[in-house]
Design a protein around this motif. Sequence first.
Motif, mmCIF file in Angstrom:
data_model
loop_
_atom_site.group_PDB
_atom_site.id
_atom_site.type_symbol
_atom_site.label_atom_id
_atom_site.label_comp_id
_atom_site.label_asym_id
_atom_site.label_seq_id
_atom_site.Cartn_x
_atom_site.Cartn_y
_atom_site.Cartn_z
ATOM 1 N N VAL A 12 3.598 6.057 -2.949
ATOM 2 C CA VAL A 12 4.024 5.469 -1.680
ATOM 3 C C VAL A 12 3.130 4.281 -1.355
ATOM 4 N N ALA A 116 7.980 2.935 -2.217
ATOM 5 C CA ALA A 116 8.339 4.343 -2.028
ATOM 6 C C ALA A 116 9.248 4.721 -3.191
ATOM 7 N N ASN A 142 -1.113 9.241 -5.580
ATOM 8 C CA ASN A 142 -0.962 9.429 -4.137
ATOM 9 C C ASN A 142 -2.322 9.576 -3.478
ATOM 10 N N ASP A 152 4.233 16.644 -1.609
ATOM 11 C CA ASP A 152 4.945 15.403 -1.910
ATOM 12 C C ASP A 152 4.911 15.118 -3.407
#
Length: 356
Positions: A12, A116, A142, A152
């Motif tokens: 992200v 993303a 991440n 996630d």
Amino acid sequence: MSNVKKILISGVRYSGKTAVCLALASLFREDGVKVGYFKPVGWSSKSKGIDEDALLMKETLGIDHPLEVISPVVLDAYYLNRLYKGELADAERRIEDAYQALSRNVDVMLIEGAHAPVAFYSGRLSAFHIAGKFGAEVLIVNSFRSDLVLDDVLAQAEMFRLTGSRVIGAVFNNVPIIMLEKVKGMVREIAEKNGIRVWGVIEEDRRLTSPTVEEICNMLEGEILEEGNMKRIVEDIFVGAMNVEAALNYFRRGINKAVITGGDRMDVALAALETDTSMLILTGNLYPDVRLLARAREAGVTVILVPYDTYTTVQKLESVGGRIKPGDGKKIALAIDKVKREMNWRGLMKTVMEGK
């Protein structure tokens, strides 16, 4: 295309995936591996702008291709309008042509995902689609800020596997020192029990993750009333909404900070300038007294005026993070050194090259 080893780095925004890409490319090259870089779907805050990560990689790695090849599709906040009008109808072709040009004479191609993993899913060109299209193995990067980050990562991995891609592992990046042992121990163990090999746990370094005064000014798009050291980092955000006596004690708790207060709160703003402050952000479009600007000039502190209220300004700043700029040798060297010391990059390279 089949002889080139391909790694898609997914993450992200502000996860540090570009820094990891840059470091891996540099370290692989030092070991004699010919490395290419590709960012098929980029992002710009401006319509028809350029992707700054692609520019960084082009200049740092000396890639002899134009930016429109390195990052052939650049989205902005209103990309659905362009998709609806048919302006992105040739996006897949552009990506395929760019890959063919970039993958000549390389052993490993690093493919950086968009800001993303789901970005441009509507155009069937998300990170999941790109990994499948090029047969890339996936490395998930991440930042670890809470327990949800592990979920996630696991969810991303599951989605990549369901769409036919092999996930070779993860890197937990920008880990605050107070969470370091937890991530190295319990979090790594849970990840590996779920089939995710953890190649690195990289401790947060505020020299890399903190935005500069200039980056905050650009994001807020306010009026610069006094320009100080624009390259100074901002490590914390303080809100000045108390009386001047309390404010002075409060501001002494932080260094390299941005202080947000109303343009009519000269007493609080002056108190901030008596402490280690990187910049003043004055809210509500309320112009300050000239004496405040004179004092800021003496202190070398930037003062910016914004039209938002304090709450809105704080909300906007929650999404800003530090970036490595082209030519910033110190940050580039730091990023490479951290990956070299805190990530098992040789093990990753061996896994990719040997296809294990």
